[in-house]
Design a protein around this motif. Sequence first.
Motif, PDB file in Angstrom:
ATOM      1  N   UNK A  86       0.532  -1.098   0.221  1.00 32.79           N
ATOM      2  CA  UNK A  86      -0.337   0.112   0.160  1.00 32.79           C
ATOM      3  C   UNK A  86       0.643   1.372   0.223  1.00 32.79           C
ATOM      4  N   UNK A  87       0.707   2.343  -0.561  1.00 32.33           N
ATOM      5  CA  UNK A  87       1.069   3.308  -1.035  1.00 32.33           C
ATOM      6  C   UNK A  87       0.979   4.102   0.705  1.00 32.33           C
ATOM      7  N   UNK A  88       0.538   3.855   1.429  1.00 25.78           N
ATOM      8  CA  UNK A  88       0.256   4.366   2.682  1.00 25.78           C
ATOM      9  C   UNK A  88       1.968   3.936   3.384  1.00 25.78           C
ATOM     10  N   UNK A  89       2.182   2.057   2.988  1.00 29.38           N
ATOM     11  CA  UNK A  89       3.648   1.956   3.499  1.00 29.38           C
ATOM     12  C   UNK A  89       4.562   2.685   2.800  1.00 29.38           C
ATOM     13  N   UNK A  90       5.209   3.236   2.295  1.00 31.66           N
ATOM     14  CA  UNK A  90       5.854   2.798   0.810  1.00 31.66           C
ATOM     15  C   UNK A  90       5.976   4.093   1.285  1.00 31.66           C
TER      16      UNK A  90
ATOM     17  N   UNK B 147      23.381   1.964  -0.818  1.00 33.85           N
ATOM     18  CA  UNK B 147      23.500   0.193  -1.086  1.00 33.85           C
ATOM     19  C   UNK B 147      21.586   0.636  -1.255  1.00 33.85           C
ATOM     20  N   UNK B 148      21.012  -0.330  -1.340  1.00 41.65           N
ATOM     21  CA  UNK B 148      19.840  -0.711  -1.077  1.00 41.65           C
ATOM     22  C   UNK B 148      19.028  -1.481  -0.548  1.00 41.65           C
ATOM     23  N   UNK B 149      17.668  -1.179  -0.532  1.00 39.17           N
ATOM     24  CA  UNK B 149      17.038  -2.632   0.614  1.00 39.17           C
ATOM     25  C   UNK B 149      15.512  -2.526  -0.845  1.00 39.17           C
ATOM     26  N   UNK B 150      14.334  -3.500  -0.395  1.00 37.47           N
ATOM     27  CA  UNK B 150      13.907  -3.703  -0.197  1.00 37.47           C
ATOM     28  C   UNK B 150      12.642  -3.614   0.897  1.00 37.47           C
ATOM     29  N   UNK B 151      11.855  -3.475   0.158  1.00 35.20           N
ATOM     30  CA  UNK B 151      10.216  -3.363   0.976  1.00 35.20           C
ATOM     31  C   UNK B 151       9.207  -4.226   0.095  1.00 35.20           C
ATOM     32  N   UNK B 152       8.107  -5.153   0.440  1.00 35.60           N
ATOM     33  CA  UNK B 152       6.615  -5.578   0.151  1.00 35.60           C
ATOM     34  C   UNK B 152       5.684  -5.810   1.004  1.00 35.60           C
ATOM     35  N   UNK B 153       4.648  -6.001   0.567  1.00 35.72           N
ATOM     36  CA  UNK B 153       3.746  -5.837   1.009  1.00 35.72           C
ATOM     37  C   UNK B 153       3.216  -7.752   1.887  1.00 35.72           C
ATOM     38  N   UNK B 154       2.364  -7.560   2.814  1.00 34.49           N
ATOM     39  CA  UNK B 154       2.425  -8.524   3.692  1.00 34.49           C
ATOM     40  C   UNK B 154       2.342 -10.053   3.748  1.00 34.49           C
ATOM     41  N   UNK B 155       0.927  -9.757   1.911  1.00 31.86           N
ATOM     42  CA  UNK B 155       0.903 -11.271   1.474  1.00 31.86           C
ATOM     43  C   UNK B 155       1.196 -11.473  -0.016  1.00 31.86           C
ATOM     44  N   UNK B 156       1.541 -12.620  -0.008  1.00 30.58           N
ATOM     45  CA  UNK B 156       2.485 -13.147  -1.306  1.00 30.58           C
ATOM     46  C   UNK B 156       1.630 -13.705  -2.070  1.00 30.58           C
ATOM     47  N   UNK B 157       0.401 -13.533  -3.157  1.00 26.39           N
ATOM     48  CA  UNK B 157      -0.210 -13.781  -3.834  1.00 26.39           C
ATOM     49  C   UNK B 157      -0.059 -14.040  -5.500  1.00 26.39           C
ATOM     50  N   UNK B 158      -0.452 -15.011  -6.092  1.00 31.35           N
ATOM     51  CA  UNK B 158      -0.650 -14.769  -7.806  1.00 31.35           C
ATOM     52  C   UNK B 158      -1.674 -13.782  -8.228  1.00 31.35           C
ATOM     53  N   UNK B 159      -0.662 -13.620  -9.388  1.00 29.53           N
ATOM     54  CA  UNK B 159      -1.740 -11.615 -10.032  1.00 29.53           C
ATOM     55  C   UNK B 159      -3.001 -12.161 -10.061  1.00 29.53           C
ATOM     56  N   UNK B 160      -2.969 -13.461 -10.894  1.00 30.68           N
ATOM     57  CA  UNK B 160      -4.446 -13.152 -11.948  1.00 30.68           C
ATOM     58  C   UNK B 160      -5.276 -12.980 -10.237  1.00 30.68           C
ATOM     59  N   UNK B 161      -4.916 -14.365  -9.490  1.00 30.59           N
ATOM     60  CA  UNK B 161      -5.696 -13.998  -8.077  1.00 30.59           C
ATOM     61  C   UNK B 161      -6.664 -13.053  -7.653  1.00 30.59           C
ATOM     62  N   UNK B 162      -5.194 -11.774  -7.357  1.00 29.33           N
ATOM     63  CA  UNK B 162      -5.315 -10.736  -6.643  1.00 29.33           C
ATOM     64  C   UNK B 162      -6.206 -10.030  -7.429  1.00 29.33           C
ATOM     65  N   UNK B 163      -5.944  -9.199  -8.613  1.00 32.50           N
ATOM     66  CA  UNK B 163      -6.769  -9.129  -9.841  1.00 32.50           C
ATOM     67  C   UNK B 163      -8.227  -9.296  -9.496  1.00 32.50           C
ATOM     68  N   UNK B 164      -8.261 -10.982 -10.146  1.00 32.91           N
ATOM     69  CA  UNK B 164      -9.854 -11.164  -9.860  1.00 32.91           C
ATOM     70  C   UNK B 164     -10.302 -11.017  -8.228  1.00 32.91           C
ATOM     71  N   UNK B 165      -9.718 -10.445  -7.382  1.00 33.23           N
ATOM     72  CA  UNK B 165     -10.300 -10.157  -6.400  1.00 33.23           C
ATOM     73  C   UNK B 165     -10.697  -8.838  -5.955  1.00 33.23           C
ATOM     74  N   UNK B 166      -9.394  -8.239  -6.513  1.00 31.79           N
ATOM     75  CA  UNK B 166      -9.953  -6.516  -6.481  1.00 31.79           C
ATOM     76  C   UNK B 166     -11.256  -6.467  -7.359  1.00 31.79           C
ATOM     77  N   UNK B 167     -11.420  -6.987  -9.050  1.00 37.20           N
ATOM     78  CA  UNK B 167     -12.369  -6.775  -9.477  1.00 37.20           C
ATOM     79  C   UNK B 167     -13.654  -7.356  -9.186  1.00 37.20           C
ATOM     80  N   UNK B 168     -13.819  -8.474  -8.346  1.00 35.04           N
ATOM     81  CA  UNK B 168     -14.561  -8.744  -7.623  1.00 35.04           C
ATOM     82  C   UNK B 168     -15.110  -7.847  -6.212  1.00 35.04           C
ATOM     83  N   UNK B 169     -14.332  -7.362  -5.621  1.00 35.01           N
ATOM     84  CA  UNK B 169     -14.933  -6.787  -4.706  1.00 35.01           C
ATOM     85  C   UNK B 169     -15.204  -4.749  -5.229  1.00 35.01           C
ATOM     86  N   UNK B 170     -14.756  -4.198  -6.406  1.00 40.87           N
ATOM     87  CA  UNK B 170     -15.809  -3.662  -7.323  1.00 40.87           C
ATOM     88  C   UNK B 170     -16.312  -3.111  -8.100  1.00 40.87           C
TER      89      UNK B 170
END
Length: 250
Positions: free
Chosen positions: A161-165, A180-203
């Motif tokens: 989420x942009x708030x976390x960034x 140097x560099x370090x990395x940041x990620x969201x809390x949930x790893x999920x397949x792209x197609x599945x997450x977008x499907x959740x997003x569209x359904x919720x929308x």
Amino acid sequence: MKIVIIGGTGLIGTKTGDRLRKQGHEVLAAAPSTGVNTITGEGLSGALTGAGVVIDLANSPSFEDKASMDFFQTSGRNLLAADKAAGVKHHVALSVVGTERLQEVGYFRAKLVQEQLIKASGIPYTIVHSTQFMEFLGGIAQSGTVGDTVHLPAAYVQPIASDDVADVMADVALAKPLNGMFEISGPERVRMNELVARYLQASGDPRKVVADPEARYFGAKLNDGSLVSDNNPRLGHVTFEQWFATSARK
């Protein structure tokens, strides 16, 4: 301390600036709309006068190969030269997890060049690699839409989420440079197609998402490791459901 945010009127820049101002810092939101242009150099010297930290959130307006390369080379060189002239003590830049793995795509080649310019500049720096923002889910869906169907890779993503960034960028601006560099990620790893499907359904969006092994991510062929970090990333706290409930419909 004076902190200049290049791209300070955008999504991450606005939120980062708000956090730093609340801590008592002088923040200048630098963008063409505020009279600061890293491509032409307009207003750059004046904006950086007295700045201790510069946060570079500038992004190419085009994903086309030559246009993105021209943008990040020109913007990077102009900004770093202005940093040196102003005596900036910490250059902070936001980049993308997987940049070095997605070099078949011109945009990511350009981001890598931006990072290389920073590393070679001699200015103390920190580069933050972020996974995709949750706010990009609508654009990802649109990129794969054919009629009423969305064709997307089934590769893993771990959007943040942009708030976390913004929390991270504000913290980094006030910390010592890593060089140097370090990395940041969201809390949930999920397949792209599945997450977008959740997003569209919720929308309430009726489009159907299909996992397509031939589908590209803005031109990139993905595998399960392309867009996620296994490099001990700093994890955000906002889940997809929390983000959608509070931010997606704003």
